[in-house]
Write a protein that holds these residues in place. Structure first.
Motif, PDB file in Angstrom:
ATOM      1  N   VAL A  99       7.572   7.218 -12.500  1.00  0.00           N
ATOM      2  CA  VAL A  99       7.567   6.391 -11.288  1.00  0.00           C
ATOM      3  C   VAL A  99       8.588   6.922 -10.289  1.00  0.00           C
ATOM      4  O   VAL A  99       8.302   7.083  -9.097  1.00  0.00           O
ATOM      5  N   MET A 100       9.784   7.233 -10.780  1.00  0.00           N
ATOM      6  CA  MET A 100      10.816   7.765  -9.895  1.00  0.00           C
ATOM      7  C   MET A 100      10.462   9.175  -9.427  1.00  0.00           C
ATOM      8  O   MET A 100      10.765   9.560  -8.293  1.00  0.00           O
ATOM      9  N   LEU A 101       9.802   9.952 -10.285  1.00  0.00           N
ATOM     10  CA  LEU A 101       9.359  11.286  -9.885  1.00  0.00           C
ATOM     11  C   LEU A 101       8.398  11.187  -8.700  1.00  0.00           C
ATOM     12  O   LEU A 101       8.528  11.918  -7.715  1.00  0.00           O
ATOM     13  N   ARG A 102       7.440  10.265  -8.773  1.00  0.00           N
ATOM     14  CA  ARG A 102       6.438  10.146  -7.706  1.00  0.00           C
ATOM     15  C   ARG A 102       7.005   9.474  -6.467  1.00  0.00           C
ATOM     16  O   ARG A 102       6.414   9.563  -5.389  1.00  0.00           O
ATOM     17  N   LYS A 103       8.139   8.807  -6.605  1.00  0.00           N
ATOM     18  CA  LYS A 103       8.865   8.322  -5.432  1.00  0.00           C
ATOM     19  C   LYS A 103       9.502   9.503  -4.712  1.00  0.00           C
ATOM     20  O   LYS A 103       9.501   9.590  -3.483  1.00  0.00           O
ATOM     21  N   LYS A 104      10.030  10.443  -5.489  1.00  0.00           N
ATOM     22  CA  LYS A 104      10.701  11.613  -4.928  1.00  0.00           C
ATOM     23  C   LYS A 104       9.700  12.642  -4.413  1.00  0.00           C
ATOM     24  O   LYS A 104       9.949  13.321  -3.409  1.00  0.00           O
ATOM     25  N   VAL A 105       8.563  12.761  -5.106  1.00  0.00           N
ATOM     26  CA  VAL A 105       7.535  13.741  -4.758  1.00  0.00           C
ATOM     27  C   VAL A 105       6.260  12.978  -4.394  1.00  0.00           C
ATOM     28  O   VAL A 105       5.456  12.638  -5.254  1.00  0.00           O
ATOM     29  N   GLY A 106       6.097  12.689  -3.095  1.00  0.00           N
ATOM     30  CA  GLY A 106       4.975  11.881  -2.628  1.00  0.00           C
ATOM     31  C   GLY A 106       3.705  12.698  -2.489  1.00  0.00           C
ATOM     32  O   GLY A 106       3.732  13.930  -2.424  1.00  0.00           O
ATOM     33  N   MET A 107       2.554  11.988  -2.433  1.00  0.00           N
ATOM     34  CA  MET A 107       1.251  12.670  -2.403  1.00  0.00           C
ATOM     35  C   MET A 107       0.383  12.088  -1.300  1.00  0.00           C
ATOM     36  O   MET A 107       0.264  10.868  -1.161  1.00  0.00           O
ATOM     37  N   ILE A 108      -0.230  12.974  -0.518  1.00  0.00           N
ATOM     38  CA  ILE A 108      -1.211  12.600   0.501  1.00  0.00           C
ATOM     39  C   ILE A 108      -2.538  13.230   0.094  1.00  0.00           C
ATOM     40  O   ILE A 108      -2.615  14.439  -0.099  1.00  0.00           O
ATOM     41  N   PHE A 109      -3.566  12.402  -0.021  1.00  0.00           N
ATOM     42  CA  PHE A 109      -4.840  12.881  -0.548  1.00  0.00           C
ATOM     43  C   PHE A 109      -5.785  13.328   0.565  1.00  0.00           C
ATOM     44  O   PHE A 109      -5.583  13.041   1.744  1.00  0.00           O
ATOM     45  N   GLN A 110      -6.848  14.025   0.148  1.00  0.00           N
ATOM     46  CA  GLN A 110      -7.833  14.555   1.089  1.00  0.00           C
ATOM     47  C   GLN A 110      -8.483  13.435   1.887  1.00  0.00           C
ATOM     48  O   GLN A 110      -8.622  13.518   3.100  1.00  0.00           O
ATOM     49  N   LYS A 111      -8.878  12.370   1.197  1.00  0.00           N
ATOM     50  CA  LYS A 111      -9.499  11.227   1.867  1.00  0.00           C
ATOM     51  C   LYS A 111      -8.434  10.158   2.042  1.00  0.00           C
ATOM     52  O   LYS A 111      -7.768   9.785   1.081  1.00  0.00           O
ATOM     53  N   SER A 112      -8.247   9.697   3.262  1.00  0.00           N
ATOM     54  CA  SER A 112      -7.241   8.659   3.490  1.00  0.00           C
ATOM     55  C   SER A 112      -7.586   7.435   2.635  1.00  0.00           C
ATOM     56  O   SER A 112      -8.751   7.067   2.501  1.00  0.00           O
ATOM     57  N   ASN A 113      -6.570   6.839   2.046  1.00  0.00           N
ATOM     58  CA  ASN A 113      -6.801   5.729   1.123  1.00  0.00           C
ATOM     59  C   ASN A 113      -5.866   4.552   1.399  1.00  0.00           C
ATOM     60  O   ASN A 113      -5.084   4.154   0.535  1.00  0.00           O
ATOM     61  N   PRO A 114      -5.934   3.982   2.620  1.00  0.00           N
ATOM     62  CA  PRO A 114      -5.103   2.810   2.887  1.00  0.00           C
ATOM     63  C   PRO A 114      -5.508   1.644   1.999  1.00  0.00           C
ATOM     64  O   PRO A 114      -6.681   1.515   1.616  1.00  0.00           O
ATOM     65  N   PHE A 115      -4.534   0.814   1.657  1.00  0.00           N
ATOM     66  CA  PHE A 115      -4.845  -0.392   0.886  1.00  0.00           C
ATOM     67  C   PHE A 115      -5.593  -1.372   1.793  1.00  0.00           C
ATOM     68  O   PHE A 115      -5.378  -1.385   3.013  1.00  0.00           O
ATOM     69  N   PRO A 116      -6.455  -2.226   1.231  1.00  0.00           N
ATOM     70  CA  PRO A 116      -7.135  -3.259   2.036  1.00  0.00           C
ATOM     71  C   PRO A 116      -6.173  -4.396   2.380  1.00  0.00           C
ATOM     72  O   PRO A 116      -6.373  -5.542   2.006  1.00  0.00           O
ATOM     73  N   LYS A 117      -5.123  -4.028   3.071  1.00  0.00           N
ATOM     74  CA  LYS A 117      -4.070  -4.956   3.481  1.00  0.00           C
ATOM     75  C   LYS A 117      -3.756  -4.692   4.944  1.00  0.00           C
ATOM     76  O   LYS A 117      -4.340  -3.806   5.568  1.00  0.00           O
ATOM     77  N   THR A 118      -2.803  -5.422   5.493  1.00  0.00           N
ATOM     78  CA  THR A 118      -2.385  -5.179   6.869  1.00  0.00           C
ATOM     79  C   THR A 118      -1.643  -3.847   6.969  1.00  0.00           C
ATOM     80  O   THR A 118      -1.193  -3.280   5.961  1.00  0.00           O
ATOM     81  N   ILE A 119      -1.506  -3.364   8.189  1.00  0.00           N
ATOM     82  CA  ILE A 119      -0.734  -2.147   8.431  1.00  0.00           C
ATOM     83  C   ILE A 119       0.686  -2.330   7.901  1.00  0.00           C
ATOM     84  O   ILE A 119       1.226  -1.469   7.202  1.00  0.00           O
ATOM     85  N   TYR A 120       1.275  -3.492   8.215  1.00  0.00           N
ATOM     86  CA  TYR A 120       2.643  -3.788   7.771  1.00  0.00           C
ATOM     87  C   TYR A 120       2.735  -3.731   6.244  1.00  0.00           C
ATOM     88  O   TYR A 120       3.633  -3.086   5.681  1.00  0.00           O
ATOM     89  N   ASP A 121       1.806  -4.399   5.561  1.00  0.00           N
ATOM     90  CA  ASP A 121       1.878  -4.481   4.099  1.00  0.00           C
ATOM     91  C   ASP A 121       1.608  -3.138   3.425  1.00  0.00           C
ATOM     92  O   ASP A 121       2.095  -2.895   2.318  1.00  0.00           O
ATOM     93  N   ASN A 122       0.838  -2.266   4.066  1.00  0.00           N
ATOM     94  CA  ASN A 122       0.647  -0.925   3.522  1.00  0.00           C
ATOM     95  C   ASN A 122       1.977  -0.189   3.436  1.00  0.00           C
ATOM     96  O   ASN A 122       2.275   0.453   2.435  1.00  0.00           O
ATOM     97  N   ILE A 123       2.770  -0.284   4.510  1.00  0.00           N
ATOM     98  CA  ILE A 123       4.050   0.433   4.543  1.00  0.00           C
ATOM     99  C   ILE A 123       5.088  -0.251   3.649  1.00  0.00           C
ATOM    100  O   ILE A 123       5.866   0.411   2.960  1.00  0.00           O
ATOM    101  N   ALA A 124       5.085  -1.567   3.633  1.00  0.00           N
ATOM    102  CA  ALA A 124       6.097  -2.319   2.882  1.00  0.00           C
ATOM    103  C   ALA A 124       5.831  -2.321   1.382  1.00  0.00           C
ATOM    104  O   ALA A 124       6.718  -2.651   0.589  1.00  0.00           O
ATOM    105  N   TYR A 125       4.638  -1.931   0.976  1.00  0.00           N
ATOM    106  CA  TYR A 125       4.239  -2.030  -0.436  1.00  0.00           C
ATOM    107  C   TYR A 125       5.196  -1.263  -1.353  1.00  0.00           C
ATOM    108  O   TYR A 125       5.729  -1.817  -2.318  1.00  0.00           O
TER     109      TYR A 125
END
Length: 269
Positions: A99-125
């Motif tokens: 979990v801490m590794l993936r916090k340090k090394v983030g991933m952006i995927f080919q297809k955008s995958n926003p959560f079905p939440k508000t813009i604010y909640d996506n960032i705050a998650y």
């Protein structure tokens, strides 16, 4: 994780001076069951630089990218040999907190995958998952992350709108901002602009250029022009092997290997 102190020479051709190695692999082999997908990959990726991974489909570049934050662990039957280090710490040692590794090394995927939440909640998650609950602090993180993701001016008055209402390019920048919200040191990008139109692609490329002053970036791309535009270093993969790696300028103007030359000039792949 301790910071690696050794300094690696980077090519002056790319306009880079000396940079420390942020990530590296040594003798990396990866198997999907009996099939070997990566064959003895040894590669250095430098701090605050962009490394592009290029090669034809199925050559192993996305598989290699996923080894850098152990995303392949989620695939049944995967077996890995060799070493992958972040800040000189082998991330395949059993004591690593994934979990801490993936916090340090983030991933952006080919297809955008926003959560079905508000813009604010996506960032705050992410910050919430990591224990931040103070409303004022979360608001600061959301604003800062959206600014870093070059999206704040477009959405600052619509933070309570669904993230799914954004355009494709905006959704991808939102996903980048979401990754930045947990303060990573490395960003892995798997063809982040392949589904976008030329204007949205240009915005993502501008963002990559801006972000490298603060983050180490490794990007998989099929687009040779994009690799040439955004990266400092390029690694050419073919059939699970690393054929050649050097400064991007050298790879595209005077590669050592004929396979590399044939690929970057469009003769195959």
């Amino acid at each position: 994780m301790q910071v690696q102190t050794s300094i690696a020479e980077t090519s002056t051709e790319s306009g880079a001076s000396k940079s420390p190695v942020k990530l590296h692999s040594r003798g990396l082999n990866l198997f999907y069951g009996q099939k070997q997908a990566l064959k003895s990959i040894s590669l250095d990726m430098y701090q605050h630089k962009v490394t592009a991974l290029i090669g034809p489909s199925g050559c192993g570049k996305s598989t290699f990218l996923r080894t850098l934050n152990r995303m392949n662990d989620l695939i049944e039957g995967v077996r890995i040999e060799g070493e992958v280090c972040v800040d000189n710490v082998d991330i395949y040692k059993k004591k690593i907190d994934e979990v801490m590794l993936r916090k340090k090394v983030g991933m952006i995927f080919q297809k955008s995958n926003p959560f079905p939440k508000t813009i604010y909640d996506n960032i705050a998650y992410g910050p919430r998952i990591h224990g931040i609950s103070d409303k004022k602090k979360l608001e600061e993180i959301v604003e800062t992350s959206l600014k870093r993701g070059a999206l704040w001016e477009e959405v600052k008055d619509e933070l309570n709108k669904s993230a799914l209402s954004l355009s494709g390019g905006q959704q991808q920048r939102l996903c980048i901002a979401r990754a930045l919200a947990v303060e990573p040191e490395v960003l892995l990008m798997d063809e982040p602009a392949s589904a976008l139109d030329p204007i949205a692609t240009a915005k993502i490329e501008e963002l990559i250029y801006e972000l490298k002053s603060s983050y180490t970036i490794v990007i998989v791309t099929h687009n040779m022009q994009q690799a040439a535009r955004v990266s400092d270093f390029t690694a050419f993969f073919y059939m699970g092997q690393l054929i050649e790696t050097s400064s991007t300028e050298r790879i595209f103007t005077s590669p050592t290997e004929k396979q590399t030359e044939d690929y970057v000039t469009g003769r195959f792949g």
